[in-house]
Write a protein that holds these residues in place. Structure first.
Motif, PDB file in Angstrom:
ATOM      1  N   MET A  77      13.040  30.246   9.993  1.00  0.00           N
ATOM      2  CA  MET A  77      11.651  29.815   9.916  1.00  0.00           C
ATOM      3  C   MET A  77      11.227  29.055  11.177  1.00  0.00           C
ATOM      4  O   MET A  77      10.048  28.997  11.512  1.00  0.00           O
ATOM      5  N   GLN A  78      12.211  28.472  11.879  1.00  0.00           N
ATOM      6  CA  GLN A  78      11.935  27.739  13.122  1.00  0.00           C
ATOM      7  C   GLN A  78      12.281  28.570  14.362  1.00  0.00           C
ATOM      8  O   GLN A  78      12.431  28.021  15.451  1.00  0.00           O
ATOM      9  N   TYR A  79      12.405  29.872  14.204  1.00  0.00           N
ATOM     10  CA  TYR A  79      12.864  30.744  15.297  1.00  0.00           C
ATOM     11  C   TYR A  79      11.859  30.711  16.450  1.00  0.00           C
ATOM     12  O   TYR A  79      10.702  31.092  16.293  1.00  0.00           O
ATOM     13  N   TYR A  80      12.322  30.271  17.612  1.00  0.00           N
ATOM     14  CA  TYR A  80      11.403  30.069  18.740  1.00  0.00           C
ATOM     15  C   TYR A  80      12.005  30.476  20.075  1.00  0.00           C
ATOM     16  O   TYR A  80      11.479  31.343  20.772  1.00  0.00           O
ATOM     17  N   THR A  81      13.124  29.867  20.433  1.00  0.00           N
ATOM     18  CA  THR A  81      13.629  29.974  21.805  1.00  0.00           C
ATOM     19  C   THR A  81      13.978  31.401  22.190  1.00  0.00           C
ATOM     20  O   THR A  81      13.530  31.904  23.227  1.00  0.00           O
ATOM     21  N   GLN A  82      14.796  32.063  21.369  1.00  0.00           N
ATOM     22  CA  GLN A  82      15.270  33.392  21.735  1.00  0.00           C
ATOM     23  C   GLN A  82      14.130  34.393  21.856  1.00  0.00           C
ATOM     24  O   GLN A  82      14.091  35.193  22.801  1.00  0.00           O
ATOM     25  N   ALA A  83      13.191  34.364  20.907  1.00  0.00           N
ATOM     26  CA  ALA A  83      12.074  35.306  20.957  1.00  0.00           C
ATOM     27  C   ALA A  83      11.196  35.056  22.175  1.00  0.00           C
ATOM     28  O   ALA A  83      10.745  36.004  22.838  1.00  0.00           O
ATOM     29  N   LEU A  84      10.956  33.789  22.504  1.00  0.00           N
ATOM     30  CA  LEU A  84      10.098  33.467  23.652  1.00  0.00           C
ATOM     31  C   LEU A  84      10.763  33.863  24.966  1.00  0.00           C
ATOM     32  O   LEU A  84      10.135  34.489  25.834  1.00  0.00           O
ATOM     33  N   VAL A  85      12.037  33.524  25.126  1.00  0.00           N
ATOM     34  CA  VAL A  85      12.750  33.841  26.372  1.00  0.00           C
ATOM     35  C   VAL A  85      12.884  35.349  26.542  1.00  0.00           C
ATOM     36  O   VAL A  85      12.659  35.887  27.638  1.00  0.00           O
ATOM     37  N   ALA A  86      13.226  36.064  25.464  1.00  0.00           N
ATOM     38  CA  ALA A  86      13.363  37.521  25.553  1.00  0.00           C
ATOM     39  C   ALA A  86      12.048  38.174  25.919  1.00  0.00           C
ATOM     40  O   ALA A  86      12.005  39.099  26.745  1.00  0.00           O
ATOM     41  N   GLY A  87      10.942  37.724  25.330  1.00  0.00           N
ATOM     42  CA  GLY A  87       9.639  38.300  25.657  1.00  0.00           C
ATOM     43  C   GLY A  87       9.248  38.056  27.101  1.00  0.00           C
ATOM     44  O   GLY A  87       8.724  38.950  27.778  1.00  0.00           O
ATOM     45  N   LYS A  88       9.505  36.850  27.594  1.00  0.00           N
ATOM     46  CA  LYS A  88       9.151  36.537  28.989  1.00  0.00           C
ATOM     47  C   LYS A  88       9.977  37.359  29.970  1.00  0.00           C
ATOM     48  O   LYS A  88       9.451  37.902  30.952  1.00  0.00           O
ATOM     49  N   LEU A  89      11.281  37.471  29.712  1.00  0.00           N
ATOM     50  CA  LEU A  89      12.136  38.229  30.617  1.00  0.00           C
ATOM     51  C   LEU A  89      11.813  39.716  30.576  1.00  0.00           C
ATOM     52  O   LEU A  89      11.752  40.376  31.622  1.00  0.00           O
ATOM     53  N   ALA A  90      11.606  40.255  29.385  1.00  0.00           N
ATOM     54  CA  ALA A  90      11.335  41.682  29.267  1.00  0.00           C
ATOM     55  C   ALA A  90       9.980  42.062  29.853  1.00  0.00           C
ATOM     56  O   ALA A  90       9.802  43.178  30.345  1.00  0.00           O
ATOM     57  N   SER A  91       9.022  41.130  29.827  1.00  0.00           N
ATOM     58  CA  SER A  91       7.698  41.441  30.378  1.00  0.00           C
ATOM     59  C   SER A  91       7.710  41.552  31.891  1.00  0.00           C
ATOM     60  O   SER A  91       6.826  42.180  32.470  1.00  0.00           O
ATOM     61  N   GLY A  92       8.703  40.932  32.548  1.00  0.00           N
ATOM     62  CA  GLY A  92       8.785  40.999  34.000  1.00  0.00           C
ATOM     63  C   GLY A  92       7.811  40.097  34.712  1.00  0.00           C
ATOM     64  O   GLY A  92       7.664  40.182  35.944  1.00  0.00           O
ATOM     65  N   VAL A  93       7.132  39.208  33.988  1.00  0.00           N
ATOM     66  CA  VAL A  93       6.165  38.299  34.605  1.00  0.00           C
ATOM     67  C   VAL A  93       6.917  37.105  35.174  1.00  0.00           C
ATOM     68  O   VAL A  93       7.719  36.472  34.483  1.00  0.00           O
ATOM     69  N   SER A  94       6.683  36.811  36.431  1.00  0.00           N
ATOM     70  CA  SER A  94       7.319  35.657  37.056  1.00  0.00           C
ATOM     71  C   SER A  94       6.638  34.382  36.574  1.00  0.00           C
ATOM     72  O   SER A  94       5.418  34.299  36.492  1.00  0.00           O
ATOM     73  N   VAL A  95       7.459  33.418  36.213  1.00  0.00           N
ATOM     74  CA  VAL A  95       6.949  32.159  35.685  1.00  0.00           C
ATOM     75  C   VAL A  95       6.982  31.115  36.791  1.00  0.00           C
ATOM     76  O   VAL A  95       8.018  30.856  37.392  1.00  0.00           O
ATOM     77  N   GLY A  96       5.834  30.528  37.074  1.00  0.00           N
ATOM     78  CA  GLY A  96       5.732  29.503  38.093  1.00  0.00           C
ATOM     79  C   GLY A  96       4.841  28.378  37.627  1.00  0.00           C
ATOM     80  O   GLY A  96       4.346  28.381  36.493  1.00  0.00           O
ATOM     81  N   PRO A  97       4.602  27.373  38.511  1.00  0.00           N
ATOM     82  CA  PRO A  97       3.730  26.266  38.124  1.00  0.00           C
ATOM     83  C   PRO A  97       2.325  26.767  37.780  1.00  0.00           C
ATOM     84  O   PRO A  97       1.716  27.539  38.516  1.00  0.00           O
ATOM     85  N   GLY A  98       1.826  26.333  36.635  1.00  0.00           N
ATOM     86  CA  GLY A  98       0.486  26.715  36.216  1.00  0.00           C
ATOM     87  C   GLY A  98       0.400  28.059  35.533  1.00  0.00           C
ATOM     88  O   GLY A  98      -0.671  28.463  35.084  1.00  0.00           O
ATOM     89  N   THR A  99       1.526  28.779  35.425  1.00  0.00           N
ATOM     90  CA  THR A  99       1.510  30.094  34.778  1.00  0.00           C
ATOM     91  C   THR A  99       1.525  29.923  33.261  1.00  0.00           C
ATOM     92  O   THR A  99       2.366  29.216  32.718  1.00  0.00           O
ATOM     93  N   VAL A 100       0.587  30.555  32.592  1.00  0.00           N
ATOM     94  CA  VAL A 100       0.503  30.523  31.139  1.00  0.00           C
ATOM     95  C   VAL A 100       0.726  31.941  30.624  1.00  0.00           C
ATOM     96  O   VAL A 100      -0.034  32.851  30.943  1.00  0.00           O
ATOM     97  N   ILE A 101       1.791  32.127  29.866  1.00  0.00           N
ATOM     98  CA  ILE A 101       2.132  33.440  29.338  1.00  0.00           C
ATOM     99  C   ILE A 101       1.959  33.400  27.827  1.00  0.00           C
ATOM    100  O   ILE A 101       2.503  32.524  27.149  1.00  0.00           O
ATOM    101  N   GLN A 102       1.187  34.326  27.309  1.00  0.00           N
ATOM    102  CA  GLN A 102       1.015  34.401  25.869  1.00  0.00           C
ATOM    103  C   GLN A 102       2.300  34.938  25.228  1.00  0.00           C
ATOM    104  O   GLN A 102       2.817  35.965  25.640  1.00  0.00           O
ATOM    105  N   PRO A 103       2.830  34.255  24.237  1.00  0.00           N
ATOM    106  CA  PRO A 103       4.086  34.710  23.616  1.00  0.00           C
ATOM    107  C   PRO A 103       3.867  35.952  22.773  1.00  0.00           C
ATOM    108  O   PRO A 103       2.747  36.321  22.432  1.00  0.00           O
ATOM    109  N   GLY A 104       4.969  36.614  22.435  1.00  0.00           N
ATOM    110  CA  GLY A 104       4.913  37.749  21.532  1.00  0.00           C
ATOM    111  C   GLY A 104       5.121  39.099  22.174  1.00  0.00           C
ATOM    112  O   GLY A 104       5.011  40.119  21.499  1.00  0.00           O
ATOM    113  N   TYR A 105       5.458  39.157  23.467  1.00  0.00           N
ATOM    114  CA  TYR A 105       5.668  40.455  24.129  1.00  0.00           C
ATOM    115  C   TYR A 105       6.832  41.185  23.449  1.00  0.00           C
ATOM    116  O   TYR A 105       7.853  40.562  23.121  1.00  0.00           O
ATOM    117  N   PRO A 106       6.686  42.513  23.237  1.00  0.00           N
ATOM    118  CA  PRO A 106       5.533  43.369  23.556  1.00  0.00           C
ATOM    119  C   PRO A 106       4.565  43.523  22.370  1.00  0.00           C
ATOM    120  O   PRO A 106       4.997  43.699  21.229  1.00  0.00           O
TER     121      PRO A 106
END
Length: 320
Positions: free
Chosen positions: A237-266
Motif C-alpha cells: 500500500m506504501q509502494y513508492y520507490t521502486q515504481a518511481l525509479v523504474a519509471g524515470k529510468l525507463a522513460s530515458g528523461v534526464s533528471v536535473g535541477p528544476g526537472t519535474v517528471i510526472q510519475p507513472g511511466y509508461p
C-alpha cells in the motif's frame, strides 16, 4: 516480610497504587513518546490539513470538504492510481507469499549446499531498493538488456518490460520476487519449527506429500502466513520507490535541477497512490488534497488489514 497492599491503610494503599501506575507509565514512556511523535501527532495534523487549503507558504485556510470532494470525485488520476495499487497488492503479495513459502520448503529439504542456497536467495534482499531497481531496469532494457538478448537468441519474443504499459506492473512484480529473501527466512523458521513427530505419525498413517503439507505443515505455519500477508499488504500500500525509479529510468528523461517528471511511466501504468500523494504535496504544493488522499489510503489499508485479521474471514482460524 512486607505487608500486602490490600492490608495496608487506605492512604498508604493509594500511594502504593500511584507509585505502581507511575512505574508502569515509566516503562511505557518510550513507546508512548514514539507513538505520539511519529504516529499520533502526524495523523491528527493530516486530518487537520485535509480540511485546509495549504500550499506550504501561506497560512492554511479552512475550506471544509473541498479537498475530499476533489480527491473522491474530480481527481482524474485517483482511479488509475488506486487500481494500480490494488493490483500490486493482490498480485505482488500473493506471489511473494507463494514463492517465499516454496523456496523455504525447497531449502529446508536440501541435504547438501543448504547454506549456499540460503545465502544466494537472501543476498538480493540486502540490496538497497534504488540500486536493485536500477540494476533490474538495466537487465530488462528492451534494446540492450541481457534478458531480451537471451530471449532473442532462443527465438522467444522479447517484451518491452518497463516501457510497455501491459508489462510494467508485472516487471515490478518480478523485481519484488527477486528480493524474496526476507519471506524465505521467515518461512524457513516456521517450517523448521513444525514437530517432526507429526510428520512421522502422518507418514505411518499413509499420508502422502500433499496430505502431510495440508494436515501437518499448513496448520502449523498459518499464523506466519497471515503475518506475511498482512505486512505485505501494508508495505505494498506504501509502494513508492521502486515504481518511481523504474519509471524515470525507463522513460530515458534526464533528471536535473528544476526537472519535474510526472510519475507513472509508461502511460500511468506504474502510478501508485503514494506517488500521487507526493506529486500533490511536493510538486503541486496542494497539501490539503495530499492529506485527504493519504487518509483515504490509510482507511483502505486499515480496512483490508482488519479483514485479514478476522478469525473467520482471514487466514487465521478461530482457535488461533
Amino acid at each position: 516480610m512486607a505487608t500486602p497492599l490490600a492490608h495496608r491503610p487506605a492512604p498508604e494503599r493509594r500511594r502504593g497504587r500511584t507509585r505502581e501506575r507511575l512505574r508502569v507509565l515509566g516503562f511505557l514512556s518510550p513507546w508512548l513518546i514514539g507513538f505520539t511523535v511519529f504516529f499520533g501527532y502526524p495523523l491528527l495534523a493530516t486530518v487537520y490539513f485535509s480540511f485546509m487549503h495549504y500550499n506550504q507558504i501561506q497560512a492554511p485556510t479552512f475550506v471544509g470538504l473541498r479537498n475530499w470532494a476533489y480527491v473522491l470525485g474530480r481527481m482524474p488520476l485517483f482511479g488509475p492510481a488506486l487500481w494500480n495499487t490494488l493490483w500490486l497488492v493482490v498480485v505482488m503479495v500473493a506471489l511473494r507469499v507463494v514463492f517465499g513459502l516454496g523456496i523455504g520448503l525447497l531449502v529446508t529439504k536440501v541435504k547438501t549446499g543448504a547454506g549456499f542456497f540460503r545465502t544466494a536467495f537472501y543476498l538480493p534482499y540486502l540490496a538497497p531498493p534504488v540500486a536493485a531497481t536500477v540494476a533490474f531496469v538495466f537487465l530488462l532494457n528492451p534494446g540492450t538488456g541481457p534478458v531480451n538478448e537471451a530471449l532473442g537468441a532462443l527465438g522467444i519474443p522479447a517484451p518491452n518490460w518497463f516501457n510497455d504499459p501491459a508489462w510494467a506492473k508485472p516487471s515490478l512484480v518480478l523485481l519484488s520476487l527477486w528480493g524474496i529473501g526476507d519471506l524465505m527466512v521467515i518461512f524457513m523458521a516456521a517450517l523448521l519449527d513444525v514437530p517432526k513427530e507429526q510428520y512421522e505419525a502422518a507418514e505411518l498413517d499413509g499420508a502422502g506429500v500433499l496430505a502431510r503439507f495440508r494436515y501437518v505443515t499448513w496448520p502449523s505455519i498459518t499464523p506466519i502466513v497471515t503475518f506475511a500477508v498482512v505486512t505485505g499488504v501494508v508495505q505494498t500500500m506504501q509502494y513508492y520507490t521502486q515504481a518511481l525509479v523504474a519509471g524515470k529510468l525507463a522513460s530515458g528523461v534526464s533528471v536535473g535541477p528544476g526537472t519535474v517528471i510526472q510519475p507513472g511511466y509508461p502511460d500511468g501504468s506504474t502510478l501508485t497512490v503514494p506517488q500521487l500523494v507526493y506529486s500533490l504535496g511536493f510538486q503541486n504544493f496542494d497539501t490539503g488534497a495530499a492529506c485527504a488522499l493519504s487518509l483515504v489510503l490509510f482507511a483502505i489499508a486499515m480496512a483490508v488489514t482488519s479483514l485479514l485479521m478476522r478469525g473467520r474471514a482471514g487466514l487465521l482460524s478461530a482457535e488461533d
